[in-house]
Design an enzyme around this catalytic site. Structure first.
Site, PDB file in Angstrom:
ATOM      1  N   GLU A 170       0.814  -1.233   0.000  1.00 52.85           N
ATOM      2  CA  GLU A 170       0.000   0.000   0.000  1.00 52.85           C
ATOM      3  C   GLU A 170       0.843   1.278   0.000  1.00 52.85           C
ATOM      4  O   GLU A 170       0.518   2.254   0.672  1.00 52.85           O
ATOM      5  CB  GLU A 170      -0.956  -0.012   1.199  1.00 52.85           C
ATOM      6  CG  GLU A 170      -1.929  -1.175   1.151  1.00 52.85           C
ATOM      7  CD  GLU A 170      -3.003  -1.160   2.237  1.00 52.85           C
ATOM      8  OE1 GLU A 170      -3.014  -0.233   3.063  1.00 52.85           O
ATOM      9  OE2 GLU A 170      -3.837  -2.081   2.236  1.00 52.85           O
ATOM     10  N   GLU A 285      -4.731  -8.914   0.257  1.00 53.89           N
ATOM     11  CA  GLU A 285      -5.364  -8.636   1.557  1.00 53.89           C
ATOM     12  C   GLU A 285      -6.820  -8.414   1.267  1.00 53.89           C
ATOM     13  O   GLU A 285      -7.171  -7.519   0.483  1.00 53.89           O
ATOM     14  CB  GLU A 285      -4.811  -7.354   2.199  1.00 53.89           C
ATOM     15  CG  GLU A 285      -3.624  -7.550   3.084  1.00 53.89           C
ATOM     16  CD  GLU A 285      -3.244  -6.266   3.815  1.00 53.89           C
ATOM     17  OE1 GLU A 285      -4.125  -5.597   4.400  1.00 53.89           O
ATOM     18  OE2 GLU A 285      -2.050  -5.947   3.792  1.00 53.89           O
TER      19      GLU A 285
END
Ligand code: AHR
Length: 498
Positions: A170, A285
Site C-alpha cells: 500500500e 489482503e
C-alpha cells in the site's frame, strides 16, 4: 421461499483453471496474529519451535496454499536484517508497540513448511531500499554471497527457495510509512525488481497497486515486463473508532459483489495497458471486515485496548461467511486473471481462526474455506445463472439490488467429481436452485455440505464452538438433467456430484 434460481451448466465447456492460491491467507505483526496467535512458545499447545499445533492443524485442514507475511503496514518500516540471527526487540512505528522480534524470516519459513503452505514475502518498500529487498532474496534463495552465508550461519544450510515476493504494501497511501507518488513508485519498482530478479530470476514478483489507470500506466510502463503479479487490497466494512463492528446483515451483504467489481476494474486496466495474460491479480489482503486500529489513519494516539475489539467472536457471523463465499466465487469466475488471494488475516483480529489459552475457535469464515478448498475443483465450468434478486435499503435510504443466489460449477480435470458452490445471500428466505445440463455426465451420487447457523447473526465462541458448522447430507437425484437443491437462508453450500 422465493422463485427458484436456475443454473444451466455446460459440462464440456471449461472457462478456466482455478489456482489453489486463491485460498491463501495473510499474517501481519499486529495485535495477536503472530505472538499469541501462530507463535506462542511456552503454551501447552505449542510445538518445540513455539508454533501453535492446533493452528497448524487447522490451516492444514483447509489446505492453506500460501501465506503472505510480515505485513501490511508493519512491513513498511520492517528491518528484516534485524529479524535474523541475534534479535533485539524494537519499536514498531506502524502499530506503535514493542516488536519482540523473536519471529522473523527463519521462523516464518519454518512455520510455512509445517503448514505445507508456500511463503509469500512482502518486502519493505517504505523505509527499505532496493538493495535491502535483493539481499532478502539472497538470504532466502542463494548458495553464495554474504547473506546466504548468514543464513547458513543461522542453521539453514540449504536455500529456502522462496518463489513468491512482493515489492511493498500500500505504498500509494498517505498512511503508509515511506508513501510514494506514482513516479517515485515506478522508479523504485524498476530498481527493486531488477535487483531481486538478478539475485534469483526464478522468483515471481508482485507490486502493491490500486485499481487506478494512471497509477498503473506509470508503474507498468516502467517495470511491467519484470513483474508477474499486481496486488490489490479490499475491506468493505470498518469498525468504528470506538471498536464497534457493523452488525446489520443486509447492509453488509449488499457489498458482496463489490470485490468482483474491483477485479473487473483491474482486469480492464491490465487489458488497456497490454498486460492481460501477462500479469495476474493477487488480491493479497481482503476481508469483509477491516481491522480495528483506531486513530491509525488520523495519526492520533494508538489505543491498544480498543484493538481487543477484534477478538470479540460475536463480530463474525453468517454475513462474514456469505461474503467470503461470494468473494471466492468471484475469484473462480475470474480465474483467468485472479491467481492468488490472501484472507486478511489467517489468525485472530478479523481472521478465520481465533486462538485462546486452551484452544482455538473456528469462525464461520473458516468453514467456508474448508468447503471451497476441500470440495471445489480445478476446472471452472461455463454456466448461466438466472436468479431472483432482493432489495436492501441502507441507512441513508439508498437501495441496492442483491442477487438471491450465487453459484459456480467446478470439476476435477479427470471429470470424476463436480463441485457446485451455492450461496444464498438472503437473510430470511430460502431459495431452491434448479440445476440443469448434467444428464449423461455419469454422476450417480450427490453430497450436499452446508455452512449455516440458526440465524444470520449466529457465531462461534469458546463456549459454543459449533453454532456455525458444516452439515452434510446425501441427496437422491432421479434426473441429473434437471434437479433442484434447497438452499436455506444465509447459507453457503457445496454440492458434490460423483
Ligand atoms: O487494517 C490492516 C491494514 O490494512 C494492513 O496492515 C494494511 O496493509 C491495510 O491497509
Amino acid at each position: 421461499m422465493s422463485q427458484p434460481a436456475i443454473l444451466d451448466i455446460l459440462p464440456d465447456h471449461v472457462d478456466g483453471n482455478r489456482d489453489m492460491m486463491i485460498f491463501g491467507h495473510f499474517l501481519e505483526h499486529f495485535h495477536r496474529q503472530i505472538y499469541g496467535g501462530v507463535y506462542e512458545p511456552g503454551s501447552h499447545l505449542a510445538d518445540e519451535n513455539g508454533f501453535r499445533r492446533d493452528v497448524i492443524e487447522a490451516l492444514r485442514k483447509i489446505k492453506t496454499p500460501i501465506i503472505r507475511w510480515p505485513g501490511g503496514c508493519f512491513v513498511s518500516a520492517y528491518p528484516w536484517k534485524k529479524g535474523v540471527g541475534q534479535r533485539v526487540p524494537y519499536y514498531d512505528k506502524a502499530w506503535r508497540v514493542e516488536e519482540p522480534n523473536s519471529f522473523g524470516t527463519d521462523e516464518f519459513l519454518r512455520f510455512c513448511r509445517e503448514v505445507g503452505a508456500a511463503p509469500f514475502i512482502c518486502t519493505n518498500a517504505g523505509t527499505g531500499s532496493a538493495e535491502d529487498m535483493a539481499d532478502w532474496v539472497e538470504y532466502c534463495n542463494l548458495e553464495i554471497g554474504e547473506w546466504a552465508a548468514r543464513r547458513r550461519a543461522n542453521g539453514h544450510d540449504q536455500p529456502f527457495n522462496v518463489r513468491y515476493w512482493s515489492i511493498g504494501n500500500e505504498n500509494y497511501g498517505a498512511w503508509e510509512m515511506g508513501a510514494k507518488t506514482a513516479d517515485e513508485w515506478a522508479r523504485l519498482v524498476l530498481e527493486a525488481a531488477k535487483m531481486m530478479k538478478r539475485v534469483d530470476h526464478r522468483i515471481e514478483l508482485a507490486i502493491a497497486s490500486i485499481p487506478d489507470l494512471d497509477w498503473n500506466a506509470k508503474v507498468l510502463r516502467a517495470a511491467g515486463d519484470l513483474l508477474d503479479w499486481i496486488s490489490i487490497h479490499g475491506y468493505w466494512s470498518r469498525a468504528s473508532d470506538e471498536g464497534v463492528f457493523e452488525k446489520g446483515y443486509d447492509n453488509l451483504i449488499a457489498r458482496a459483489f463489490e470485490p468482483e467489481e474491483r477485479i473487473v476494474a483491474v482486469k480492464h486496466i491490465l487489458g488497456s495497458l497490454g498486460y492481460l495474460g501477462k500479469l495476474r491479480i493477487a488480491f493479497d489482503e481482503w476481508n469483509l471486515r477491516g481491522w480495528c486500529h483506531p486513530n491509525f489513519m488520523s495519526f492520533g494516539p494508538a489505543d491498544h485496548a480498543l484493538m481487543d475489539a477484534n477478538d470479540i467472536n460475536s463480530n463474525y457471523n453468517m454475513a462474514d461467511a456469505v461474503f467470503t463465499a461470494c468473494f471466492l466465487n468471484s475469484c473462480l469466475r475470474h480465474c483467468d486473471v485472479v491467481g492468488m488471494a490472501n484472507f486478511s488475516p489467517a489468525v485472530n483480529t478479523v481472521g478465520a481462526i481465533f486462538t485462546h489459552a486452551d484452544g482455538i475457535v473456528l469462525r464461520p469464515t473458516y468453514h467456508v474455506f474448508d468447503l471451497f478448498a476441500n470440495h471445489s475443483y480445478g476446472e471452472v465450468l461455463h454456466s448461466a445463472l438466472a436468479t431472483p434478486s432482493f432489495d436492501v435499503k441502507s441507512d441513508d435510504g439508498t437501495s441496492t439490488s442483491v442477487r438471491h443466489l450465487d453459484a459456480v460449477a467446478t470439476r476435477d480435470s479427470a471429470g470424476g467429481v463436480m463441485g457446485i458452490t451455492l450461496v444464498n445471500l438472503h437473510g430470511r428466505e430460502g431459495i431452491s436452485c434448479r440445476i440443469r445440463g448434467l444428464g449423461g455426465s455419469g454422476f450417480d451420487s450427490a453430497i450436499l455440505r452446508t455452512v449455516n447457523g440458526e440465524s444470520a447473526e449466529s457465531y462461534n465462541n469458546i463456549d459454543r464452538p459449533d453454532a456455525v458448522a458444516i452439515s452434510e447430507r446425501r441427496l437422491t437425484i432421479d434426473d441429473m438433467n434437471d434437479f433442484s437443491v434447497d438452499c436455506p437462508a444465509h447459507s453457503v453450500s457445496l454440492l458434490n456430484l460423483v
